[in-house]
Scaffold this motif. Structure first.
Motif, PDB file in Angstrom:
ATOM      1  N   ARG A 200       0.801  -1.116  -0.032  1.00 26.84           N
ATOM      2  CA  ARG A 200      -0.028  -0.014   0.002  1.00 26.84           C
ATOM      3  C   ARG A 200       0.870   1.397  -0.008  1.00 26.84           C
ATOM      4  O   ARG A 200       1.977   1.076   0.313  1.00 26.84           O
ATOM      5  CB  ARG A 200      -0.863  -0.009   1.211  1.00 26.84           C
ATOM      6  N   ALA A 201       0.420   2.235  -0.490  1.00 25.13           N
ATOM      7  CA  ALA A 201       1.002   3.641  -0.578  1.00 25.13           C
ATOM      8  C   ALA A 201       1.522   4.194   0.840  1.00 25.13           C
ATOM      9  O   ALA A 201       0.664   3.674   1.953  1.00 25.13           O
ATOM     10  CB  ALA A 201       0.067   4.750  -1.225  1.00 25.13           C
ATOM     11  N   VAL A 202       2.528   4.534   1.002  1.00 21.11           N
ATOM     12  CA  VAL A 202       2.857   5.102   2.345  1.00 21.11           C
ATOM     13  C   VAL A 202       3.271   6.751   2.171  1.00 21.11           C
ATOM     14  O   VAL A 202       4.182   7.242   1.860  1.00 21.11           O
ATOM     15  CB  VAL A 202       4.367   4.688   2.470  1.00 21.11           C
ATOM     16  N   PRO A 203       2.130   7.573   2.302  1.00 19.46           N
ATOM     17  CA  PRO A 203       2.229   9.087   1.989  1.00 19.46           C
ATOM     18  C   PRO A 203       3.331   9.623   2.877  1.00 19.46           C
ATOM     19  O   PRO A 203       3.649   9.025   3.865  1.00 19.46           O
ATOM     20  CB  PRO A 203       0.676   9.548   2.480  1.00 19.46           C
ATOM     21  N   PRO A 204       3.801  10.717   2.589  1.00 16.79           N
ATOM     22  CA  PRO A 204       4.803  11.520   3.388  1.00 16.79           C
ATOM     23  C   PRO A 204       4.250  11.916   4.684  1.00 16.79           C
ATOM     24  O   PRO A 204       3.114  11.815   4.980  1.00 16.79           O
ATOM     25  CB  PRO A 204       4.966  12.942   2.450  1.00 16.79           C
ATOM     26  N   PRO A 205       4.952  12.195   5.763  1.00 17.95           N
ATOM     27  CA  PRO A 205       4.457  12.736   6.945  1.00 17.95           C
ATOM     28  C   PRO A 205       3.809  13.979   6.951  1.00 17.95           C
ATOM     29  O   PRO A 205       3.935  14.832   5.864  1.00 17.95           O
ATOM     30  CB  PRO A 205       5.630  12.692   8.007  1.00 17.95           C
ATOM     31  N   PRO A 206       3.291  14.473   8.248  1.00 16.95           N
ATOM     32  CA  PRO A 206       2.483  15.689   8.096  1.00 16.95           C
ATOM     33  C   PRO A 206       3.376  17.074   7.700  1.00 16.95           C
ATOM     34  O   PRO A 206       4.679  16.718   8.396  1.00 16.95           O
ATOM     35  CB  PRO A 206       1.775  15.755   9.348  1.00 16.95           C
ATOM     36  N   ALA A 207       3.019  17.840   7.254  1.00 21.66           N
ATOM     37  CA  ALA A 207       3.989  19.105   7.067  1.00 21.66           C
ATOM     38  C   ALA A 207       5.364  18.744   6.537  1.00 21.66           C
ATOM     39  O   ALA A 207       6.047  19.242   6.983  1.00 21.66           O
ATOM     40  CB  ALA A 207       3.889  19.727   8.331  1.00 21.66           C
ATOM     41  N   ALA A 208       5.147  17.950   5.498  1.00 17.82           N
ATOM     42  CA  ALA A 208       6.485  17.362   4.744  1.00 17.82           C
ATOM     43  C   ALA A 208       7.424  18.522   4.334  1.00 17.82           C
ATOM     44  O   ALA A 208       6.803  19.468   3.553  1.00 17.82           O
ATOM     45  CB  ALA A 208       6.351  16.220   3.981  1.00 17.82           C
ATOM     46  N   ASP A 209       8.566  18.541   4.371  1.00 22.76           N
ATOM     47  CA  ASP A 209       9.678  19.389   3.901  1.00 22.76           C
ATOM     48  C   ASP A 209       9.740  19.558   2.250  1.00 22.76           C
ATOM     49  O   ASP A 209      10.094  18.331   1.975  1.00 22.76           O
ATOM     50  CB  ASP A 209      10.889  19.715   4.511  1.00 22.76           C
ATOM     51  N   ARG A 210       9.572  20.230   1.526  1.00 23.66           N
ATOM     52  CA  ARG A 210       9.798  20.324   0.134  1.00 23.66           C
ATOM     53  C   ARG A 210      11.174  20.020  -0.119  1.00 23.66           C
ATOM     54  O   ARG A 210      12.018  20.661   0.355  1.00 23.66           O
ATOM     55  CB  ARG A 210       9.320  21.563  -0.684  1.00 23.66           C
ATOM     56  N   PRO A 211      11.828  18.976  -1.086  1.00 18.97           N
ATOM     57  CA  PRO A 211      12.878  18.834  -1.201  1.00 18.97           C
ATOM     58  C   PRO A 211      13.796  19.926  -1.561  1.00 18.97           C
ATOM     59  O   PRO A 211      13.365  20.768  -2.604  1.00 18.97           O
ATOM     60  CB  PRO A 211      13.115  17.866  -2.311  1.00 18.97           C
ATOM     61  N   SER A 212      14.952  20.400  -1.216  1.00 16.69           N
ATOM     62  CA  SER A 212      15.944  21.467  -1.641  1.00 16.69           C
ATOM     63  C   SER A 212      17.117  21.503  -0.536  1.00 16.69           C
ATOM     64  O   SER A 212      17.178  20.619   0.285  1.00 16.69           O
ATOM     65  CB  SER A 212      14.957  22.885  -1.016  1.00 16.69           C
ATOM     66  N   LEU A 213      17.995  22.430  -0.933  1.00 13.61           N
ATOM     67  CA  LEU A 213      19.113  22.425  -0.369  1.00 13.61           C
ATOM     68  C   LEU A 213      18.793  22.527   1.101  1.00 13.61           C
ATOM     69  O   LEU A 213      19.732  21.999   2.061  1.00 13.61           O
ATOM     70  CB  LEU A 213      20.096  23.299  -1.025  1.00 13.61           C
ATOM     71  N   ARG A 214      18.143  23.571   1.341  1.00 11.07           N
ATOM     72  CA  ARG A 214      17.693  23.834   2.758  1.00 11.07           C
ATOM     73  C   ARG A 214      17.214  22.717   3.494  1.00 11.07           C
ATOM     74  O   ARG A 214      17.768  22.614   4.461  1.00 11.07           O
ATOM     75  CB  ARG A 214      16.669  25.107   2.803  1.00 11.07           C
TER      76      ARG A 214
END
Length: 427
Positions: A200-214
């Motif tokens: 089954r799908a494993v969605p990202p956790p709440p308020a997931a951080d967008r991929p970035s250098l930061r």
């Protein structure tokens, strides 16, 4: 009394009984891992067969290192933002295509050496993308109290693959063309893809951080702020860099019995690891996790010294098995520290750092052992590496007293508090 001791030390199978998705991931990773270890032995053997140069065999590690260094951070950031199951499935498809390239190359009249290095590099890059998502799946599909059991089962899965894969590789290399060896690996990937497609799908956790250098820097800062995490990374890198002699196995095999012995050398550490894993029930009752990592890493180094000093095949296999048992004890406690204490929204990024910690040491160690063998011979390179491993472990223990004192109960409480705070912020 004996029955009671067996109950306390026996492997806990609860995650396999209670989680359908964990069973599917466990099966998929176990089967494809079995095939991957066949190729793991076959590819350096093919380089050895084509060149006869220990440095060129060790160069495989360098080709793998650079893409792994880059893609582990990318894979970690993606694992905290995307469906981890989808990332694992995509990586498995990529591994299947790369294995197909090795198969086609081996069928030619003149297999290309450069292609072997290229496939090694792309395989490492894909591993960097997939492994953080795979590591991040475990705390999402099993409850926190089952993490020690799941860590032991994951280790068991790996050790069965590491034991059976190299052993079968040695038999196949000695009896059939290399194309058939790669074909077996290709078949294991096909089976794995079917299993992973059912998870089954494993969605990202709440308020997931967008991929970035930061976001990557955020993960690095968190790891640096936790001495127990730094300890797991540095102690393992030291042990594997100095004490990993795998690039020298083809040359040891030549002296100890030929190609059929090669698989035994690769498989011997897995025998010790398997014994340590099957009897791992006691680990759930030990809370000084950092101390256990240090002691186990020192034991690994001492066993590698013994491997270098012996000229007997069976003694070499025995000491390699002892080294494998020590390494597995270290690995079990490192996995418990990681999975029980890292907040879920950072799990992928920290898994990327973990991947670097347990991969860069062996990869650079292959180059180190290859260079050392040119200067001091195969056995001298192994002995000196084991000694430096022990010295480095003692030095790191002195420099990281908080790691040696670390108590896992404190780390688990911290993770639960951080996850709760993150969830409250998301709401």
């Amino acid at each position: 009394m004996l029955l009671s001791l067996l109950r306390r030390t026996a492997l806990d199978l609860t995650p396999l009984r209670t989680s359908r998705d964990y069973r599917l991931v466990f099966t998929a990773a176990g089967v494809s891992g079995f095939g991957s270890f066949i190729t793991y032995v076959t590819l350096p053997y093919q380089v050895y067969q084509m060149t006869g140069d220990p440095l060129l065999v060790g160069l495989i590690g360098v080709c793998e290192l650079v893409p792994l260094l880059v893609m582990a951070f990318v894979g970690g950031a993606l694992a905290d933002y995307l469906d981890r199951r989808a990332l694992v499935l995509g990586g498995e498809i990529g591994f299947t295509l790369l294995c197909g390239a090795l198969l086609v190359n081996s069928l030619g009249d003149r297999p290309q050496l450069w292609l072997l290095y290229l496939v090694a590099a792309f395989t490492a890059a894909l591993d960097g993308l997939q492994r953080p998502a795979m590591e991040g799946l475990t705390p999402r599909i099993v409850p926190p109290d089952q993490i020690p059991a799941a860590s032991a089962l994951n280790s068991l899965r790996m050790q069965i693959a590491q034991l059976g894969g190299p052993g079968l590789a040695g038999v196949l290399i000695a009896s059939v063309d290399l194309a058939w060896v790669y074909a077996v690996d290709l078949a294991t990937f096909a089976f794995s893809l079917v299993c992973l497609a059912m998870v089954r799908a494993v969605p990202p956790p709440p308020a997931a951080d967008r991929p970035s250098l930061r976001s990557v820097v955020t993960g690095l800062r968190y790891a640096r702020s936790r001495p127990e995490l730094l300890g797991t990374y540095l102690v393992d890198i030291n042990a594997m860099f100095f004490g990993m002699p795998q690039a020298l196995y083809p040359f040891m095999a030549e002296r100890l019995g030929g190609p059929a012995v090669l698989g035994l050398l690769y498989a011997a550490p897995a025998v010790g690891s398997l014994v340590a894993t099957v009897g791992s029930g006691w680990t759930a009752r030990v809370h000084r996790h950092g101390l256990m990592v240090v002691l186990a890493a020192g034991g690994w180094g001492l066993a590698i010294v013994a491997v270098g000093l012996t000229r007997s095949l069976w003694l070499a296999l025995f000491f390699l098995a002892l080294a494998g048992a020590a390494d597995m004890i270290s690995g079990l406690f490192r996995m418990i520290i990681w999975n029980q204490t890292i907040p879920d929204h950072l799990r992928g990024r920290l898994a990327g750092i973990e991947l670097l910690s347990y991969s860069t040491g062996p990869l650079l160690g292959q180059l180190r052992s290859g260079l050392a063998a040119r200067w001091m011979g195969v056995h001298g390179a192994i002995v000196s590496g084991g000694v430096l491993c022990v010295v480095g472990t003692v030095a790191l223990a002195a420099l990281l007293p908080a790691f040696v004192r670390y108590d896992g109960r404190d780390g688990l409480a911290r993770k639960q508090a951080e996850d709760a705070a993150r969830a409250a912020t998301a709401v």
